[in-house]
Design a protein around this motif. Structure first.
Motif, PDB file in Angstrom:
ATOM      1  N   PHE A   7      55.776 -26.651  28.167  1.00  0.00           N
ATOM      2  CA  PHE A   7      56.722 -26.953  29.237  1.00  0.00           C
ATOM      3  C   PHE A   7      57.846 -27.846  28.724  1.00  0.00           C
ATOM      4  CE2 PHE A   7      57.962 -29.638  32.925  1.00  0.00           C
ATOM      5  CZ  PHE A   7      58.567 -28.646  33.680  1.00  0.00           C
ATOM      6  N   ALA A   8      57.495 -28.850  27.928  1.00  0.00           N
ATOM      7  CA  ALA A   8      58.512 -29.743  27.352  1.00  0.00           C
ATOM      8  C   ALA A   8      59.460 -28.956  26.450  1.00  0.00           C
ATOM      9  CB  ALA A   8      57.841 -30.874  26.577  1.00  0.00           C
ATOM     10  N   GLU A   9      58.933 -28.038  25.678  1.00  0.00           N
ATOM     11  CA  GLU A   9      59.766 -27.184  24.811  1.00  0.00           C
ATOM     12  C   GLU A   9      60.744 -26.374  25.653  1.00  0.00           C
ATOM     13  OE1 GLU A   9      60.311 -26.514  21.476  1.00  0.00           O
ATOM     14  OE2 GLU A   9      59.239 -28.397  21.199  1.00  0.00           O
ATOM     15  N   GLN A  10      60.248 -25.839  26.756  1.00  0.00           N
ATOM     16  CA  GLN A  10      61.124 -25.056  27.633  1.00  0.00           C
ATOM     17  C   GLN A  10      62.236 -25.930  28.193  1.00  0.00           C
ATOM     18  OE1 GLN A  10      58.282 -23.508  30.454  1.00  0.00           O
ATOM     19  NE2 GLN A  10      58.139 -21.538  29.381  1.00  0.00           N
ATOM     20  N   LEU A  11      61.910 -27.148  28.600  1.00  0.00           N
ATOM     21  CA  LEU A  11      62.924 -28.060  29.135  1.00  0.00           C
ATOM     22  C   LEU A  11      63.974 -28.404  28.081  1.00  0.00           C
ATOM     23  CD1 LEU A  11      60.899 -30.610  31.314  1.00  0.00           C
ATOM     24  CD2 LEU A  11      62.572 -28.929  32.090  1.00  0.00           C
ATOM     25  N   VAL A  12      63.524 -28.667  26.889  1.00  0.00           N
ATOM     26  CA  VAL A  12      64.447 -29.049  25.813  1.00  0.00           C
ATOM     27  C   VAL A  12      65.403 -27.904  25.489  1.00  0.00           C
ATOM     28  CG1 VAL A  12      64.549 -29.605  23.349  1.00  0.00           C
ATOM     29  CG2 VAL A  12      62.922 -30.773  24.810  1.00  0.00           C
ATOM     30  N   ASN A  13      64.943 -26.684  25.613  1.00  0.00           N
ATOM     31  CA  ASN A  13      65.751 -25.530  25.230  1.00  0.00           C
ATOM     32  C   ASN A  13      66.575 -24.933  26.365  1.00  0.00           C
ATOM     33  OD1 ASN A  13      64.970 -25.521  22.488  1.00  0.00           O
ATOM     34  ND2 ASN A  13      63.016 -24.641  23.069  1.00  0.00           N
ATOM     35  N   LEU A  14      66.624 -25.598  27.525  1.00  0.00           N
ATOM     36  CA  LEU A  14      67.420 -25.099  28.644  1.00  0.00           C
ATOM     37  C   LEU A  14      68.908 -25.200  28.335  1.00  0.00           C
ATOM     38  CD1 LEU A  14      65.649 -26.639  31.790  1.00  0.00           C
ATOM     39  CD2 LEU A  14      65.609 -24.267  31.047  1.00  0.00           C
ATOM     40  N   THR A  15      69.659 -24.213  28.796  1.00  0.00           N
ATOM     41  CA  THR A  15      71.120 -24.279  28.681  1.00  0.00           C
ATOM     42  C   THR A  15      71.649 -25.146  29.819  1.00  0.00           C
ATOM     43  OG1 THR A  15      71.489 -22.362  30.092  1.00  0.00           O
ATOM     44  CG2 THR A  15      71.181 -21.944  27.720  1.00  0.00           C
ATOM     45  N   VAL A  16      72.918 -25.490  29.741  1.00  0.00           N
ATOM     46  CA  VAL A  16      73.534 -26.305  30.792  1.00  0.00           C
ATOM     47  C   VAL A  16      73.468 -25.568  32.134  1.00  0.00           C
ATOM     48  CG1 VAL A  16      75.696 -27.349  31.579  1.00  0.00           C
ATOM     49  CG2 VAL A  16      75.044 -27.496  29.178  1.00  0.00           C
ATOM     50  N   LYS A  17      73.719 -24.277  32.098  1.00  0.00           N
ATOM     51  CA  LYS A  17      73.665 -23.482  33.331  1.00  0.00           C
ATOM     52  C   LYS A  17      72.261 -23.520  33.927  1.00  0.00           C
ATOM     53  CE  LYS A  17      74.483 -18.887  35.169  1.00  0.00           C
ATOM     54  NZ  LYS A  17      74.787 -17.492  34.888  1.00  0.00           N
ATOM     55  N   GLU A  18      71.249 -23.382  33.085  1.00  0.00           N
ATOM     56  CA  GLU A  18      69.869 -23.396  33.562  1.00  0.00           C
ATOM     57  C   GLU A  18      69.486 -24.766  34.117  1.00  0.00           C
ATOM     58  OE1 GLU A  18      67.907 -20.013  30.636  1.00  0.00           O
ATOM     59  OE2 GLU A  18      68.132 -22.054  29.890  1.00  0.00           O
ATOM     60  N   VAL A  19      69.990 -25.832  33.499  1.00  0.00           N
ATOM     61  CA  VAL A  19      69.719 -27.185  34.004  1.00  0.00           C
ATOM     62  C   VAL A  19      70.336 -27.350  35.383  1.00  0.00           C
ATOM     63  CG1 VAL A  19      70.213 -29.640  33.647  1.00  0.00           C
ATOM     64  CG2 VAL A  19      69.439 -28.241  31.728  1.00  0.00           C
ATOM     65  N   ASN A  20      71.553 -26.835  35.567  1.00  0.00           N
ATOM     66  CA  ASN A  20      72.198 -26.914  36.881  1.00  0.00           C
ATOM     67  C   ASN A  20      71.427 -26.124  37.931  1.00  0.00           C
ATOM     68  OD1 ASN A  20      74.275 -28.604  36.077  1.00  0.00           O
ATOM     69  ND2 ASN A  20      75.581 -26.897  35.447  1.00  0.00           N
ATOM     70  N   GLU A  21      70.937 -24.945  37.550  1.00  0.00           N
ATOM     71  CA  GLU A  21      70.134 -24.143  38.472  1.00  0.00           C
ATOM     72  C   GLU A  21      68.837 -24.864  38.827  1.00  0.00           C
ATOM     73  OE1 GLU A  21      69.541 -20.191  36.897  1.00  0.00           O
ATOM     74  OE2 GLU A  21      71.701 -19.869  36.688  1.00  0.00           O
ATOM     75  N   LEU A  22      68.210 -25.476  37.838  1.00  0.00           N
ATOM     76  CA  LEU A  22      66.988 -26.235  38.079  1.00  0.00           C
ATOM     77  C   LEU A  22      67.255 -27.395  39.027  1.00  0.00           C
ATOM     78  CD1 LEU A  22      64.012 -26.883  37.528  1.00  0.00           C
ATOM     79  CD2 LEU A  22      64.759 -28.138  35.492  1.00  0.00           C
ATOM     80  N   ALA A  23      68.365 -28.091  38.827  1.00  0.00           N
ATOM     81  CA  ALA A  23      68.722 -29.207  39.707  1.00  0.00           C
ATOM     82  C   ALA A  23      68.901 -28.721  41.144  1.00  0.00           C
ATOM     83  CB  ALA A  23      69.996 -29.890  39.203  1.00  0.00           C
ATOM     84  N   GLN A  24      69.544 -27.557  41.307  1.00  0.00           N
ATOM     85  CA  GLN A  24      69.754 -26.998  42.643  1.00  0.00           C
ATOM     86  C   GLN A  24      68.426 -26.629  43.303  1.00  0.00           C
ATOM     87  OE1 GLN A  24      72.873 -27.024  43.988  1.00  0.00           O
ATOM     88  NE2 GLN A  24      71.794 -26.588  45.891  1.00  0.00           N
ATOM     89  N   VAL A  39      68.251 -36.923  35.607  1.00  0.00           N
ATOM     90  CA  VAL A  39      67.503 -37.914  34.854  1.00  0.00           C
ATOM     91  C   VAL A  39      66.146 -37.364  34.465  1.00  0.00           C
ATOM     92  CG1 VAL A  39      66.386 -40.169  35.008  1.00  0.00           C
ATOM     93  CG2 VAL A  39      68.703 -39.880  35.875  1.00  0.00           C
ATOM     94  N   ALA A  40      65.493 -36.666  35.395  1.00  0.00           N
ATOM     95  CA  ALA A  40      64.179 -36.105  35.103  1.00  0.00           C
ATOM     96  C   ALA A  40      64.264 -35.051  34.006  1.00  0.00           C
ATOM     97  CB  ALA A  40      63.583 -35.488  36.370  1.00  0.00           C
ATOM     98  N   VAL A  41      65.308 -34.247  34.016  1.00  0.00           N
ATOM     99  CA  VAL A  41      65.459 -33.212  32.999  1.00  0.00           C
ATOM    100  C   VAL A  41      65.950 -33.820  31.699  1.00  0.00           C
ATOM    101  CG1 VAL A  41      66.764 -31.143  32.372  1.00  0.00           C
ATOM    102  CG2 VAL A  41      65.790 -31.361  34.661  1.00  0.00           C
ATOM    103  N   ALA A  42      66.895 -34.763  31.781  1.00  0.00           N
ATOM    104  CA  ALA A  42      67.462 -35.351  30.565  1.00  0.00           C
ATOM    105  C   ALA A  42      66.454 -36.236  29.850  1.00  0.00           C
ATOM    106  CB  ALA A  42      68.706 -36.161  30.906  1.00  0.00           C
ATOM    107  N   GLY A  48      62.288 -35.513  23.570  1.00  0.00           N
ATOM    108  CA  GLY A  48      61.794 -34.470  22.692  1.00  0.00           C
ATOM    109  C   GLY A  48      62.814 -34.058  21.646  1.00  0.00           C
ATOM    110  N   ASP A  49      64.076 -34.267  21.924  1.00  0.00           N
ATOM    111  CA  ASP A  49      65.138 -33.810  21.043  1.00  0.00           C
ATOM    112  C   ASP A  49      65.460 -34.825  19.959  1.00  0.00           C
ATOM    113  OD1 ASP A  49      68.421 -32.359  21.722  1.00  0.00           O
ATOM    114  OD2 ASP A  49      66.913 -31.874  20.232  1.00  0.00           O
TER     115      ASP A  49
END
Length: 126
Positions: A7-24, A39-42, A48-49
């Protein structure tokens, strides 16, 4: 534990668009505000990064900060190291701070830095 690591790997590899979708999604479905979601995603992404970024730093830029007291020796060395002509090497040294080489391996960058410092130059690796 392995599931959390995946799950952490998936979060680290999210694109900016995907992070925005997740936030929504977090805001709409779970009532978590976007600032808190960022903050939770970053947080995990940065945590991890950071070690990966330190490991991945494999190319360096060798930057001549100043020629120092033995400018002629530095010009000759820059000419030799870069394959430039004498005039171009002199112009590069006169225009310091300038990049001597970019994208070189750590060992090569440190060797170049050592050679240039022995000739009297002030050098920085980025």
């Amino acid at each position: 534990m392995a599931d959390l690591k995946a799950f952490a790997e998936q979060l680290v590899n999210l694109t900016v668009k995907e992070v925005n979708e997740l936030a929504q999604i977090l805001k709409d479905e779970y009532g978590i505000e976007p600032a808190a979601a960022a903050v939770a995603v970053a947080g995990p992404a940065a945590g991890g990064d950071a070690p990966a970024a330190a490991e991945e730093k494999s190319s360096f830029d060798v930057i001549l900060k100043e020629a120092g007291g033995q400018k002629l020796a530095v010009v000759k060395l820059v000419k030799e190291l870069t394959g430039l002509g004498l005039k171009e090497a002199k112009d590069l040294v006169d225009g310091a701070p300038k990049e001597i080489k970019t994208g070189v391996a750590k060992d090569e960058a440190e060797a170049l830095k050592k050679q240039l410092e022995e000739a009297g130059a002030v050098v920085e690796l980025n």
